[in-house]
Design a protein around this motif. Sequence first.
Motif, PDB file in Angstrom:
ATOM      1  N   UNK A 495       7.845  50.212   0.062  1.00 24.66           N
ATOM      2  CA  UNK A 495       6.618  49.474  -0.280  1.00 24.66           C
ATOM      3  C   UNK A 495       6.981  48.196  -1.027  1.00 24.66           C
ATOM      4  N   UNK A 496       7.869  48.349  -2.019  1.00 26.62           N
ATOM      5  CA  UNK A 496       8.261  47.181  -2.814  1.00 26.62           C
ATOM      6  C   UNK A 496       8.967  46.145  -1.958  1.00 26.62           C
ATOM      7  N   UNK A 497       9.842  46.619  -1.060  1.00 23.59           N
ATOM      8  CA  UNK A 497      10.557  45.685  -0.198  1.00 23.59           C
ATOM      9  C   UNK A 497       9.592  44.923   0.710  1.00 23.59           C
ATOM     10  N   UNK A 498       8.575  45.638   1.201  1.00 27.56           N
ATOM     11  CA  UNK A 498       7.595  44.970   2.066  1.00 27.56           C
ATOM     12  C   UNK A 498       6.822  43.910   1.286  1.00 27.56           C
ATOM     13  N   UNK A 499       6.453  44.239   0.041  1.00 22.89           N
ATOM     14  CA  UNK A 499       5.712  43.274  -0.776  1.00 22.89           C
ATOM     15  C   UNK A 499       6.572  42.067  -1.137  1.00 22.89           C
ATOM     16  N   UNK A 500       7.869  42.316  -1.377  1.00 18.13           N
ATOM     17  CA  UNK A 500       8.765  41.192  -1.635  1.00 18.13           C
ATOM     18  C   UNK A 500       8.863  40.293  -0.406  1.00 18.13           C
ATOM     19  N   UNK A 501       8.902  40.928   0.773  1.00 15.44           N
ATOM     20  CA  UNK A 501       8.940  40.147   2.010  1.00 15.44           C
ATOM     21  C   UNK A 501       7.657  39.331   2.171  1.00 15.44           C
ATOM     22  N   UNK A 502       6.515  39.947   1.861  1.00 19.18           N
ATOM     23  CA  UNK A 502       5.249  39.223   1.963  1.00 19.18           C
ATOM     24  C   UNK A 502       5.221  38.048   0.994  1.00 19.18           C
ATOM     25  N   UNK A 503       5.753  38.270  -0.229  1.00 22.43           N
ATOM     26  CA  UNK A 503       5.807  37.177  -1.198  1.00 22.43           C
ATOM     27  C   UNK A 503       6.693  36.053  -0.687  1.00 22.43           C
ATOM     28  N   UNK A 504       7.803  36.405  -0.042  1.00 19.49           N
ATOM     29  CA  UNK A 504       8.704  35.396   0.523  1.00 19.49           C
ATOM     30  C   UNK A 504       7.985  34.570   1.590  1.00 19.49           C
ATOM     31  N   UNK A 505       7.215  35.253   2.467  1.00 16.79           N
ATOM     32  CA  UNK A 505       6.484  34.534   3.515  1.00 16.79           C
ATOM     33  C   UNK A 505       5.386  33.657   2.909  1.00 16.79           C
ATOM     34  N   UNK A 506       4.715  34.159   1.873  1.00 19.55           N
ATOM     35  CA  UNK A 506       3.672  33.360   1.224  1.00 19.55           C
ATOM     36  C   UNK A 506       4.248  32.101   0.598  1.00 19.55           C
TER      37      UNK A 506
END
Length: 761
Positions: A495-506
Amino acid sequence: MQGKRRRTSIAANSFGIALAAFAVACALIGISSFQYYHQLQNTIRDESSGYLQEIARRTGDNVNRIISDNYANLYTIAAIVEKSDTSSYDSISILTEKQKRYWGFEDLVFINEDGKAYNSSGNPIVLNNDDTFTTAIVERRTSISNTQMVDGKERILLSVPLDGLDIAGESMVAIATSFNPSSFDQTLAMESFDGEATSCIIDKNGTVVVRPSNSSGIDTGYNVLTTISDATMEEGDSVEAMKSAMQSDLNGQIAFSVDNKRYYAVYTPVNPENWYLLTFVPSSTVNARSDMLLDMTIMLCGLVTLVSAGLIAFVLFTTSRNKRRLEHLAFVDDVTGGNTVEKFFEIAQDSLSSSSAPQYALAYSNIEKFKVLNDQYGEDDCDDMLRMLYAVIGDNLRDGEAIGRQAADNFVVLVEYEGEVAMRERIATWYASGEQFVAVEPPVWALPVVEFGIFVIDDVNLPFSQMIDRAKLALRECQKALNSKVRYSIYDDAVRHRLLREKELEDKMETALTSGEFQVYLQPKYHLPDRTIGGAEALTRWQSGPEGLIYPDEFIPLFERNGFVVQLDLWVFEEVCRRLRAWIDEGLEPVKVSVNCSRVHLRNANFLGEYCAIARRHRIPRGLVEIELTESVVMEDSQRFISIIDSIHEAGFCCSVDDFGSGYSSLNMIQALPVDTMKLDKIFFRDDEGGDAQRMASVVKSIIGLAKSLSMETVAEGVEKPEQVDMLERFGCDYVQGYVFAEPMPISDFERLAFGKEGGV
């Protein structure tokens, strides 16, 4: 548990009253110490900042005055030499000897264009000039050097430019005088601090130009800033901050300790621009007045003791009462009467710190649609609901476990973790207690839907804020249901890794849009039965420079949540309009292109205005553009979306329902929607979906038949097999879109396929 805390509080209060006499003395000492500390702090701050800065400023003014006077005297000599008819060192020597005696200069030095120096007798002098000094001489400016060796002696050179003076056939560009750095000793000496202060002149890099005149105090070394860099700085002070201030020509003050002795260092700029006056003063010397204030304070404390003896009992009582109030505010929740989150942290920390602590988990609870419940039942009844939830969980906790209310309807629970099955049983126990609670005295509300995010604590040193964040993250994942009222999910690092990825894309999305990383791809729609290109759907691809192709299923859901999809959709629409305009201008027969319209657009009642403005700007016939709404969007509020579809038609655009069949479509509802095109979802054409192929074909045939009866065109998307194309042709489907004919492709590839063009527009 609450009663026990109350009894403990009463006992502590009684014990405090019994020891009132002792408390009186402690209170007096505390009050006196506080007043003394407060006065002392003010004195130290006022004296160390104001007094030191003033003394340093005056000393700096004296240094500036010495240098300015020497410049003026040297300019006078330069004018005399320039006007004299001298061209040899013999005559120069006679002239300069008089000037040296008159002005008290040690020697005069002449410097030519190559930087070579000669004394007034014509003897060469070797100078190890610093860059600033040399540059100033070449550029015909006044300058003063750092301390350097001249004829084996430490000297400072001060120079002014010459104009038109030739001596012994050489053109001299500057005249300089040398003087001993010790000439500043009297100016740098500070009688104000009983000889304890140490002053020196440094340049902005910390190199000592004029060493301290006294031997007491700090050893400055060659570079002061390097010397004190190992000292213990007071909070908020640093050598780097001092360097930065000096580079900006600012004055200031820092405090530090060396060998257990505390110093103030005051720095103030002086002429030339590269010099600073730096003064070190022991804090004990500065704070002499504060020591006097201490003695006076002690005397006053004795006097106050006599006067205040009768008031201490009242003060003690008031203080104790206020303390209880503060503890109540800090540790007792005003709604549930239980623990606040601060008290929870305190209890949980003790439990986790125990050497025999079991495996714990932190559970974060959330009542679904609590704001709606507040509106429905009112705040008072919903407060009863929160008290019930706190009670049924708190009464079923073991030793070492804890619960606290964080905010609104959210509780945090520290609970022993013995595996997921045991965790389910604990939650089930809480729910059963809730059922018993409402069965005894049924409230106006039913048991709410409660969800628990669970973080299994694998690192007891992790801050509670991060534990809670991870438990919250678990709530965002697919939850498991105990029953219709209770759900839970356990945190996973994925979950955390996915959110970090989303933050990177944002972080990259805005730049990616402006820099052209997003690209429009077109997937052809083939008309049946002639199987020629009759349209296209515009799709988005993200070609990131660092990592290559990013697929839409990774970024589109994210953009839907953060709202960036609105900008992206409008950008795609503009690119499509620009391409349609190009086709028309080239005399090609354009095909209709469909563009996706996210549900986020529909939150703005006037969203079509931007689409119309773009279409007008590119002069596009509106019938060449089809706006696609997904089935799920249409089904959310059919009456509202019927009006939206009507608005799309009024604007001149076509409208289609995308992904029909992917959700819970109602055929009766479809009959009421005035769309132009129905797109059958790819789910109808997947072999891995299971089920009876014949029954699926019958459903497809029925949907196409219904669409025909409603004068809708039909598009089958996701078609991958020729036999599916044959079937759709038999059923009367209008268009096929899928890999069986062509995959999504860059616009230039589409133009070659559709129009036989080379290289695209």
